[in-house]
Design a protein around this motif. Structure first.
Motif, mmCIF file in Angstrom:
data_model
loop_
_atom_site.group_PDB
_atom_site.id
_atom_site.type_symbol
_atom_site.label_atom_id
_atom_site.label_comp_id
_atom_site.label_asym_id
_atom_site.label_seq_id
_atom_site.Cartn_x
_atom_site.Cartn_y
_atom_site.Cartn_z
ATOM 1 N N THR A 147 0.970 -1.175 -0.003
ATOM 2 C CA THR A 147 0.095 -0.110 -0.064
ATOM 3 C C THR A 147 0.945 1.426 -0.046
ATOM 4 O O THR A 147 0.396 2.275 -0.739
ATOM 5 N N GLY A 150 -0.440 5.153 0.134
ATOM 6 C CA GLY A 150 -1.807 5.165 -0.515
ATOM 7 C C GLY A 150 -2.385 5.777 -1.548
ATOM 8 O O GLY A 150 -3.346 5.618 -2.139
ATOM 9 N N TYR A 151 -1.218 6.194 -2.426
ATOM 10 C CA TYR A 151 -1.535 7.094 -3.578
ATOM 11 C C TYR A 151 -2.224 6.174 -4.755
ATOM 12 O O TYR A 151 -3.091 6.420 -5.558
ATOM 13 N N THR A 153 -3.437 3.093 -4.419
ATOM 14 C CA THR A 153 -4.736 2.763 -3.920
ATOM 15 C C THR A 153 -5.833 3.609 -4.330
ATOM 16 O O THR A 153 -6.850 3.163 -4.934
ATOM 17 N N ALA A 154 -5.611 4.879 -4.172
ATOM 18 C CA ALA A 154 -6.608 5.763 -4.454
ATOM 19 C C ALA A 154 -6.783 5.909 -5.956
ATOM 20 O O ALA A 154 -8.043 6.129 -6.350
ATOM 21 N N ASN A 179 -4.112 9.027 5.497
ATOM 22 C CA ASN A 179 -3.996 9.607 4.035
ATOM 23 C C ASN A 179 -5.169 9.289 3.239
ATOM 24 O O ASN A 179 -6.029 10.270 2.631
ATOM 25 N N LEU A 180 -5.913 8.182 3.338
ATOM 26 C CA LEU A 180 -7.038 7.682 2.798
ATOM 27 C C LEU A 180 -8.348 8.036 3.316
ATOM 28 O O LEU A 180 -9.527 7.965 2.812
ATOM 29 N N TRP A 183 -11.127 10.473 2.248
ATOM 30 C CA TRP A 183 -11.542 10.096 0.588
ATOM 31 C C TRP A 183 -12.829 9.436 0.964
ATOM 32 O O TRP A 183 -13.648 9.211 -0.192
#
Length: 273
Positions: A147, A150-151, A153-154, A179-180, A183
């Motif tokens: 992961t 998380g970039y 992942t997004a 981070n996520l 969102w």
């Protein structure tokens, strides 16, 4: 791309109309105010140390990044659309936000990195070449190994139906979770676990993508790849001594492998920390 935030402190010498006329007496000249200048300098230093994101939040910055990727020959429009929506600077450390939209990998701690935009785009572009993705127009159910921050992942959340992302390092798992969080990605499940084992409870996966390179594709990944699905991962290349992108397609009769361009990823490791 380096950006400076806020105006610079005034520089000496100041114009005569600010200092007072040379012929005027000291009492009639406008006094110099070093304490005011020091305060402004401190404010400027604070702005440089803690960038506000002003300018980086502009869609134009992401558009320029995408145009550079197009110029390099990448052609996956769904990936570009996702990159236009996801601000990469929100996933990197504060001190590095000025480099967020350059085509470079950046450290995220614990010896790990956020991959170059061109590499992220290329790997997802390869995923879109799989039978399932071509048939459905999206990546389906995705397994992401590594992961990181998380970039990616997004991005995958905008390109697939569901994403299961595994991170073995607890501090990075926590960072990606934070981070996520804003969102509210209901289609994403983050797992703190051993990525080499895949994630059996949610298998099979239509797409599998890895952000670390090993000597061979783990058997668990192959077993958890759906028929018609595609796997993209960096793997050791004996002839060159480096890494290449390995693509594996699962058919009704087995697995088909193809080798692509050279890359450089952190090593694939087992275990949970």
């Amino acid at each position: 791309m380096t950006r400076r935030h806020g105006p610079s402190a005034p520089r000496f010498p100041l114009p005569l109309d600010k200092l007072g006329s040379k012929s005027g007496s000291p009492a009639t000249r406008e006094p110099l105010r070093p304490q005011r200048l020091l305060r402004e300098a401190a404010q400027d230093a604070a702005r440089l140390a803690t960038p506000s994101g002003l300018g980086l939040d502009s869609a134009l910055v992401r558009q320029r990044m995408v145009e550079r990727l197009r110029a390099e020959g990448l052609r996956c429009e769904p990936v570009f659309a996702a990159m236009l929506q996801v601000p990469r600077h929100a996933f990197v450390d504060t001190a590095l936000v000025g480099q967020a939209y350059e085509d470079t990998s950046l450290p995220i701690g614990l010896g790990q990195t956020i991959s170059k935009p061109s590499v992220v785009a290329r790997m997802i572009e390869l995923l879109y070449g799989g039978e399932s993705a071509r048939r459905h127009g999206h990546l389906g159910k995705v397994l992401e190994v590594g992961t990181g921050c998380g970039y990616q992942t997004a991005l995958l959340a905008r390109l697939g139906r569901r994403v299961v992302s595994i991170e073995r390092l607890r501090p990075l798992f926590d960072k990606a979770t934070a981070n996520l969080a804003t969102w509210r990605l209901d289609s994403v499940r983050l797992v703190h676990g051993d990525g080499m084992l895949g994630h059996g409870p949610n298998a099979p996966f239509d797409s599998i993508i890895a952000a670390a390179g090993g000597d061979a594709v783990p058997q668990a990944w192959l077993d958890q790849l759906a028929v018609g699905g595609r796997l993209v991962a960096p793997m050791h290349h004996a002839a060159s001594g480096g890494q290449i992108l390995m693509v594996v397609d699962r058919t009704a009769t087995g697995w088909q492998r193809s080798q692509h361009e050279g890359v450089h990823f952190v090593p694939l490791k087992s275990g949970v920390l």
